[in-house]
Design an enzyme around this catalytic site. Structure first.
Site, PDB file in Angstrom:
ATOM      1  N   ASP A  97     -10.433  88.044   4.891  1.00 51.32           N
ATOM      2  CA  ASP A  97      -9.921  86.911   5.678  1.00 51.32           C
ATOM      3  C   ASP A  97      -8.582  86.440   5.116  1.00 51.32           C
ATOM      4  O   ASP A  97      -8.471  85.322   4.634  1.00 51.32           O
ATOM      5  CB  ASP A  97     -10.939  85.751   5.664  1.00 51.32           C
ATOM      6  CG  ASP A  97     -11.214  85.231   4.263  1.00 51.32           C
ATOM      7  OD1 ASP A  97     -11.039  85.998   3.279  1.00 51.32           O
ATOM      8  OD2 ASP A  97     -11.587  84.053   4.126  1.00 51.32           O
TER       9      ASP A  97
ATOM     10  N   HIS B 281      -8.693  84.744  -6.864  1.00 50.79           N
ATOM     11  CA  HIS B 281     -10.073  85.253  -6.885  1.00 50.79           C
ATOM     12  C   HIS B 281     -10.186  86.700  -6.412  1.00 50.79           C
ATOM     13  O   HIS B 281     -10.792  87.545  -7.051  1.00 50.79           O
ATOM     14  CB  HIS B 281     -10.973  84.397  -5.988  1.00 50.79           C
ATOM     15  CG  HIS B 281     -10.893  82.938  -6.265  1.00 50.79           C
ATOM     16  ND1 HIS B 281     -11.623  82.329  -7.249  1.00 50.79           N
ATOM     17  CD2 HIS B 281     -10.162  81.963  -5.677  1.00 50.79           C
ATOM     18  CE1 HIS B 281     -11.363  81.034  -7.264  1.00 50.79           C
ATOM     19  NE2 HIS B 281     -10.476  80.777  -6.316  1.00 50.79           N
TER      20      HIS B 281
END
Lengths: 325, 325
Positions: free
Chosen positions: B11, B241
Site C-alpha cells: 500500500d 518499517h
C-alpha cells in the site's frame, strides 16, 4: 501519618507484603481480602497468620467471594492448596465481614488521607466504586499490583493474573479514573527474584519470622522451576509496599490504562503512554505505570525491615556476592 | 542463476517505496508483480503510487489492483504521516499501461499455481489480498514458498497501544493469513524490530549526498515522515518499517538468530485489543508454530545492506568509514 489499607488475596507474595508492611513504620489500619490466589476465607486466615508472625494486631476484613462476571479461577497451582505452600497454618484471630464498608468508612473519616495498596484482583475496589464512587474519589492514593505493559503475561502471553482473574473489576476501576493511581505490573516485578540463595540465608537467620518466610516460599520455588525454569520465585506484591516506604525504588510514567474483557486478550492491561495531556476523550491519563525498578534498593528495604536484627549479615552476604549478584 | 521470484503486496506509502526499490535493485530478486491494497491510503492512491515506483525504477513488471477495503471494514487514512499523496509529495510520473486488468487476488493465485513452491510474497500493507486468496483457494496458497510480512508487534503498537496499523486495519485477514502458517513459513517483521532500526539525520543526509538522483528522491520522500516522528516521538529521523522487512528478506542475518522466535501467533479480532498480535514467545500454550518472529535487529548492518543494495560497494565503504548513525 497517612492511613494505609492493604487489599490482598494471600497468596505467598501477598503474605510477604503484609509481613513487610506490618514490620515497617507504615500506618496500616486494616487489611481487606478478596478471592484471588485463594478464596476469601482461606485468604483471610493467611492474612491473619502474616500479622501474627509480625506480632501485630490489625483488623482483617473479608470482601468479595467471586469475580464480578467471570468464573473464578484460583492460583493454588502456583501458591499451594492453602495459598501458603501447604503449611495449613492455624490462627488465633478472626476476620470480620464488611471489607467494602471498611474501605468506604475509612475514606469518609479521613478524606484525601487514605492510601490503598491493592495487591490482588480489583474486585473489592470495583464494588466500593459501585457502591459509592463519590467517597472513592476522596481516596488519597492507590497503588496497584497488576497488568503488564511491554512484557509477556503470566496467565496468557498478554495477561497478568490479578487483572485476568477479574478483568471486569479492573476495567471498572480504571474507567472510574480515581485520583493518584500508580500501577506496578510484571514489567517491574519480574526483576524481583527471591533466589534460593536468599532463602537459605533467611533460614540461617533463624527464628520464627525467618522460618515462616522460608516455609511459605517452598512451593513457589518449585513451581517457578517446573513451569518456566526460573530458579527462585518472583515476589510481586512486596514491591508495592516497598514503594510506599521508599518511592525512589520505582519510576512511574503517566498513561492511560484500559483492560480487555473479552476473547483472546482477556485480562490484558492496554497501556497507552502517548496520550496527550489535554486529551479528554475515552482514554484520559488515569494512572502512572511503573516501568523501571531498582531491585537492590528493594531488597535492602525488604530484608532490613523484616529482619532488622540481621542487617549486618545481609550486608555481608551482599558484599560477598552470595546474593544480588 | 535462478532469481528469487517475488510478489509484492503493498500500500505505498513512503516506507513501502523504500522496500520495493530495494528489492528492485537486489540482483538476485526478480519482482514479478506488485499487488496493491488499501491501507496507508485508499486503493486508487496506492495503485498510482505503485505505478510511479515502477516508472521511477524503469522496472519490467505489472501492477495489479487489489482489495479496496478491509474484511473488517475499518478505515483510517495515514495521510498525515505519508503526505497527502502517500509518497511525501514527491512528483513522479507513471505509465497507466503498466496497470493490469487482472485483480491482485487472481494474479497471486495464478502465479503461485504456475510456480508452485517458488513464490515469495513480501506483504508491506494490510494482508487483505493474501487472505482473500486463501479463502478462494487455500490449497494453492499453501504452495507459496514464504511470506515476509510487515505488521504486528509483540510488546508494542502504534495505532493503539497494542496494535500495529497494518494488522489493525484488517485483523480478520491477519487471522486467515496465519492459518496457513503451519504450511508456509511466515516471517513477521513487527514493531519490536522496526522501532529498533531508526534512520537518523546522519544516515539520510549521507544518502542524499552520495545516492545520486535516487538518493535525492528518497531523501525528499521522507520529509513528512521525519516531521511526524519529531512531532510525535521526538526522534530526529524515521523508522522505515517496510524497508526492514525487505532487507530481512534479502539477508536474514540482520536479525540475529538468537532473537528469532518460532511461535504460535494469534490475533485479536475483537474488543479494545483488536489487531493485536498475541505471540506465545515462551510456548506456554503448546500450540502449533505458525510464525517466525524476530525480536532483535542489528540496525547498523541493516543500513549497510540497504546502502550497498542501492548505491553499491564503494558507497557503503564510505558510509562505514565516515558516518556514525
Amino acid at each position: 501519618m497517612k492511613k494505609i489499607i492493604l487489599d490482598v488475596d494471600p497468596g505467598i507474595d501477598d503474605s510477604l507484603a503484609i509481613l513487610l508492611a506490618a514490620k515497617s513504620d507504615l500506618n496500616i489500619v486494616g487489611i481487606t481480602v478478596a478471592s484471588g490466589n485463594v478464596e476469601v476465607n482461606q485468604g483471610s486466615i493467611n492474612a491473619i497468620k502474616a500479622l501474627e508472625i509480625a506480632g501485630r494486631d490489625i483488623p482483617v476484613y473479608k470482601g468479595a467471594e467471586l469475580p464480578l462476571v467471570r468464573d473464578y479461577v484460583d492460583a493454588t497451582d502456583t501458591h499451594g492448596p492453602d495459598g501458603l505452600s501447604g503449611m495449613n497454618y492455624k490462627v488465633k484471630g478472626k476476620a470480620n465481614d464488611g471489607a467494602i464498608d471498611f474501605i468506604l468508612d475509612t475514606i469518609k473519616e479521613n478524606p484525601n488521607e487514605v492510601t490503598i495498596c491493592a495487591l490482588g484482583p480489583l474486585t473489592n475496589l470495583a464494588l466500593a466504586i459501585e457502591k459509592d464512587i463519590e467517597t472513592m474519589r476522596k481516596v488519597g492514593r492507590i497503588v496497584v499490583m497488576g497488568g503488564a505493559a511491554k512484557i509477556h503475561g503470566n496467565c496468557s502471553p498478554v495477561a497478568e493474573y490479578n487483572f485476568w482473574v477479574d478483568p471486569h473489576a479492573a476495567k471498572r476501576f480504571f474507567k472510574a479514573n480515581l485520583p493518584n493511581v500508580t500501577v506496578a505490573g510484571l514489567d517491574v516485578t519480574y526483576d524481583i527474584l527471591f533466589s534460593p540463595n536468599m532463602r537459605e540465608m533467611v533460614k540461617q537467620f533463624g527464628g520464627e519470622v525467618a522460618q515462616y518466610v522460608y516455609d511459605i516460599t517452598q512451593f513457589y520455588v518449585d513451581f517457578h522451576w517446573e513451569q518456566e525454569r526460573t530458579l527462585g520465585c518472583i515476589i510481586n506484591d512486596p514491591l508495592l509496599v516497598s514503594y510506599l516506604i521508599d518511592e525512589s525504588i520505582m519510576k512511574a510514567y503517566p498513561c492511560n490504562i484500559d483492560v480487555e474483557t473479552e476473547d483472546l486478550c482477556i485480562g490484558e492491561s492496554v497501556v497507552g503512554f502517548d496520550v496527550p495531556s489535554d486529551f479528554d476523550g475515552d482514554y484520559p491519563i488515569n494512572a502512572k505505570m511503573c516501568m523501571e525498578v531498582d531491585k537492590v534498593k528493594f531488597f535492602d528495604v525488604f530484608f532490613k525491615t523484616i529482619f532488622p536484627e540481621h542487617v549486618a549479615d545481609y550486608e555481608l552476604m551482599k558484599k560477598k556476592g552470595y546474593i544480588l549478584k | 542463476m535462478d532469481k528469487r521470484k517475488i510478489i509484492f503486496d503493498t500500500d505505498p506509502g513512503i516506507d513501502d517505496a523504500y522496500g520495493i526499490i530495494a528489492a528492485m535493485k537486489q540482483p538476485d530478486m526478480d519482482v514479478l508483480g506488485i499487488c496493491t491494497v488499501a491501507g496507508n491510503k485508499g486503493i486508487e492512491f496506492t495503485t498510482t503510487n505503485a505505478l510511479k515506483l515502477v516508472h521511477l525504477m524503469d522496472y519490467d513488471c505489472m501492477v495489479y489492483k487489489g482489495a479496496g477495503e478491509s474484511m473488517l471494514k475499518v478505515s483510517e487514512d495515514a495521510g498525515a504521516t505519508h503526505g497527502a499523496d502517500g509518497l511525501g509529495g514527491v512528483k513522479l510520473d507513471y505509465d497507466e499501461s503498466k496497470l493490469s486488468d487482472m485483480h491482485a487476488v487472481d494474479y497471486i493465485l495464478e502465479t503461485v499455481k504456475a510456480n508452485p513452491g517458488e513464490i515469495e510474497i513480501i506483504a508491506l500493507g494490510p494482508v487483505t489480498n493474501i487472505a482473500l486468496a486463501i479463502e478462494k483457494d487455500p490449497e494453492t496458497m499453501k504452495k507459496v514458498k514464504v511470506i515476509w510480512t510487515m505488521g504486528g508487534g509483540v510488546h508494542r503498537g502504534n495505532i493503539t497501544p497494542v496494535a500495529e496499523f497494518n494488522y489493525w486495519y484488517d485483523a480478520k485477514a491477519v487471522e486467515i493469513m496465519f492459518s496457513i502458517g503451519t504450511d508456509v513459513p511466515i516471517h513477521m517483521i513487527g514493531l519490536d524490530v522496526t522501532h529498533a532500526s531508526v534512520f537518523t539525520g546522519n544516515d539520510l543526509t549521507f544518502m542524499k549526498l552520495e545516492g545520486g538522483k535516487l538518493g535525492e528522491i528518497l531523501f525528499e520522500m521522507v520529509g513528512p515522515y521525519i516531521e511526524s516522528y519529531w512531532k510525535h516521538s521526538r526522534y530526529t529521523g524515521c523508522v522505515i518499517h517496510d524497508l526492514l522487512t525487505v532487507i530481512y528478506a534479502i539477508d536474514q542475518s540482520v536479525c540475529p538468530e538468537e532473537g528469532i522466535y518460532h511461535s504460535n501467533l494469534r490475533v485479536s479480532t475483537k474488543g479494545i485489543t483488536i489487531g493485536q498480535t498475541v505471540v506465545d514467545l515462551v510456548n506456554s500454550w503448546k500450540l502449533p508454530v505458525n510464525s517466525i518472529v524476530p525480536m532483535k535487529v542489528d540496525s547498523r548492518k541493516y543500513k549497510e545492506i540497504f546502502f550497498e543494495v542501492l548505491f553499491g560497494k564503494e558507497k557503503v565503504e564510505l558510509y562505514k568509514k565516515h558516518v556514525k548513525s
